[in-house]
Scaffold this active site. Structure first.
Site, PDB file in Angstrom:
ATOM      1  N   ASP A   1      -1.704  -3.815 -14.131  1.00 13.80           N
ATOM      2  CA  ASP A   1      -2.156  -3.810 -15.597  1.00 13.80           C
ATOM      3  C   ASP A   1      -2.920  -4.862 -16.516  1.00 13.80           C
ATOM      4  O   ASP A   1      -2.594  -4.800 -17.668  1.00 13.80           O
ATOM      5  CB  ASP A   1      -1.032  -3.155 -16.367  1.00 13.80           C
TER       6      ASP A   1
ATOM      7  N   CYS B   1       0.821  -1.177   0.014  1.00 13.48           N
ATOM      8  CA  CYS B   1       0.093   0.118  -0.020  1.00 13.48           C
ATOM      9  C   CYS B   1       0.774   1.312  -0.074  1.00 13.48           C
ATOM     10  O   CYS B   1       1.707   1.379   0.799  1.00 13.48           O
ATOM     11  CB  CYS B   1      -0.818  -0.009   1.399  1.00 13.48           C
TER      12      CYS B   1
HETATM   13  C1  LIG Z   1      -8.908   1.689  -4.947  1.00 15.12           C
HETATM   14  C2  LIG Z   1      -7.842   0.633  -4.841  1.00 15.12           C
HETATM   15  C3  LIG Z   1      -7.587   0.158  -3.567  1.00 15.12           C
HETATM   16  C4  LIG Z   1      -6.599  -0.815  -3.217  1.00 15.12           C
HETATM   17  N1  LIG Z   1      -6.612  -1.272  -2.260  1.00 15.12           N
HETATM   18  C5  LIG Z   1      -5.607  -2.318  -1.808  1.00 15.12           C
HETATM   19  C6  LIG Z   1      -5.585  -2.996  -0.703  1.00 15.12           C
HETATM   20  O1  LIG Z   1      -6.429  -2.789  -0.005  1.00 15.12           O
HETATM   21  N2  LIG Z   1      -4.700  -3.881  -0.354  1.00 15.12           N
HETATM   22  C7  LIG Z   1      -3.743  -4.185  -1.417  1.00 15.12           C
HETATM   23  O2  LIG Z   1      -2.807  -5.010  -1.195  1.00 15.12           O
HETATM   24  N3  LIG Z   1      -3.639  -3.463  -2.412  1.00 15.12           N
HETATM   25  C8  LIG Z   1      -4.501  -2.685  -2.864  1.00 15.12           C
HETATM   26  N4  LIG Z   1      -4.644  -2.021  -4.115  1.00 15.12           N
HETATM   27  C9  LIG Z   1      -3.451  -2.363  -5.152  1.00 15.12           C
HETATM   28  C10 LIG Z   1      -4.510  -3.410  -5.830  1.00 15.12           C
HETATM   29  O3  LIG Z   1      -4.426  -4.655  -5.161  1.00 15.12           O
HETATM   30  C11 LIG Z   1      -3.430  -3.718  -7.089  1.00 15.12           C
HETATM   31  O4  LIG Z   1      -2.153  -4.234  -6.723  1.00 15.12           O
HETATM   32  C12 LIG Z   1      -3.219  -2.626  -8.120  1.00 15.12           C
HETATM   33  O5  LIG Z   1      -4.349  -1.927  -8.296  1.00 15.12           O
HETATM   34  C13 LIG Z   1      -2.388  -2.944  -9.460  1.00 15.12           C
HETATM   35  O6  LIG Z   1      -3.271  -3.975 -10.043  1.00 15.12           O
HETATM   36  P1  LIG Z   1      -4.120  -3.409 -11.306  1.00 15.12           P
HETATM   37  O7  LIG Z   1      -3.300  -2.645 -12.344  1.00 15.12           O
HETATM   38  O8  LIG Z   1      -4.599  -4.689 -11.905  1.00 15.12           O
HETATM   39  O9  LIG Z   1      -5.149  -2.445 -10.817  1.00 15.12           O
HETATM   40  C14 LIG Z   1      -5.583  -1.011  -4.404  1.00 15.12           C
HETATM   41  C15 LIG Z   1      -5.767  -0.368  -5.678  1.00 15.12           C
HETATM   42  C16 LIG Z   1      -6.848   0.292  -5.875  1.00 15.12           C
HETATM   43  C17 LIG Z   1      -6.801   0.982  -7.206  1.00 15.12           C
END
Ligand SMILES: Cc1cc2nc3c(=O)[nH]c(=O)nc-3n(C[C@H](O)[C@H](O)[C@H](O)COP(=O)(O)O)c2cc1C
Length: 334
Positions: free
Chosen positions: A207, A104
């Site tokens: 992504d 995070c």
């Molecule tokens: C709105 C939002 C909330 C997120 N909350 C968490 C969380 O609570 N715990 C965590 O490990 N990652 C959290 N992430 C990160 C996502 O799990 C992920 O690693 C990140 O969005 C990259 O993946 P993506 O490109 O598929 O979105 C969050 C991401 C977003 C956009």
């Protein structure tokens, strides 16, 4: 490619998992994702210290329903003792897996030394994991990390090795540094390097927006599972699309009417699961409604209107109007 992977004794289909997303991937979201084939889901992050101090949101955030399994509850924290205590409390909710957030980037979390701040303190990160593993007994403990803190301190492989040695049963990697937050490109090479560094399962994240990018992640990194965050916004169908592609089946994307039906189903679920009155629960539903309308003619204006919805009836009427707008637009183009 094997059809399943095992994290501890938990068997997970090797298609795609839903990433933890605080404020987005709540129970309604997870259930919609499961319905369309998410192989594994993770709760929104929960503060280990908050749990120990009996935060009133604990039960809501940690509850695992059978329809969501296999499911992990995710904790964040940087104090081994609090983490161990929190794990013991969370075990009462019978999660299949306990995940620890070391990715995070938000200042509120990083400022306490938790989340991706732990990427800068590998020793403490390993101590947190060791304490959690001891407290978790037979429940596997996994960790979600980033590629590093900043471009000049990429240490995900080294971090993953240390966490594996501390007892982590799997490592999920988001291929961005903390400094990048959610912008720039997520690195596939970092996922690949982590996969080479450890022998526990590695979950590749960052992504993934469709079946092709998912297959690329599997092919280029040899990771054990792929995890999707933002690519599932208003798009639970992505899990179906990926499963079809991986199983060599033909996939037909939903048309707009079907999408609007699913959007309304998602909103009904939000209302049903919320303890708030309809108007306040609709506040939670607004962003989801807007996401389902992405990518069409006149979307921007309708997305704006989604942010004013205050009842289910209004959402139904807006969906009907949106469908009609697309119909008219198609006729006008002919
Ligand atoms: C709105 C939002 C909330 C997120 N909350 C968490 C969380 O609570 N715990 C965590 O490990 N990652 C959290 N992430 C990160 C996502 O799990 C992920 O690693 C990140 O969005 C990259 O993946 P993506 O490109 O598929 O979105 C969050 C991401 C977003 C956009």
């Amino acid at each position: 490619m094997n059809d399943t992977l095992k994290i501890g004794e938990v068997t997970i289909e090797r298609t795609a998992a839903l990433a933890p997303m605080a404020g987005v991937a709540d129970r309604a979201y997870r259930l919609m994702s499961k319905k369309y084939g998410a192989a594994y889901v993770i709760s929104e992050m929960v503060s280990a210290k908050g749990i120990c101090y009996n935060d009133r949101k604990t039960a809501e955030l940690c509850t695992v329903t059978d329809e969501e399994r296999p499911m992990a509850v995710q904790l964040f924290g940087n104090e081994p003792d609090f983490m161990a205590e929190a794990v013991k409390i969370v075990l009462d909710y019978s999660p299949d897996i306990i995940d620890i957030n070391m990715g995070c980037p938000v200042p509120k979390v990083v400022g306490t030394g938790a989340g991706s701040a732990l990427m800068k303190n590998v020793k403490l990160a390993a101590d947190v994991v060791e304490a959690a593993v001891k407290a978790a007994g037979s429940t596997p403990v996994t960790v979600k990390i980033r590629s590093g803190w900043s471009a000049d301190s990429i240490n995900a492989p080294e971090m993953a090795k240390a966490l594996e040695a501390a007892g982590a049963a799997a490592i999920a990697v988001h291929g961005r540094t903390r400094d990048m937050f959610y912008s720039g490109e997520s690195s596939i090479d970092v996922v690949k390097a982590v996969k080479k560094a450890v022998s526990v399962p590695v979950i590749g994240n960052g992504d993934i927006i469709n079946a092709d990018s998912c297959v690329k992640m599997y092919r280029e990194t040899c990771c054990d599972l792929v995890m999707i965050g933002r690519g599932s916004y208003g798009n639970p169908f992505i899990f179906q699309e990926i499963a079809a592609k991986l199983h060599g089946k033909i996939y037909t994307p939903p048309d707009l009417e079907e999408k609007m039906k699913v959007m309304l189903e998602h909103i009904r679920l939000i209302l049903e699961l919320s303890e708030k009155c309809e108007e306040l629960a609709m506040h939670e539903a607004r962003k989801h409604a807007a996401w389902y309308m992405n990518g069409y003619y006149g979307s921007a204006k309708f997305r704006g209107r989604c942010y004013q919805l205050s009842s289910y009836a209004e959402a139904e009427a807006l969906a009907a109007e949106f469908i009609e707008l697309q119909r008219q637009h198609k006729i006008n183009k002919m």
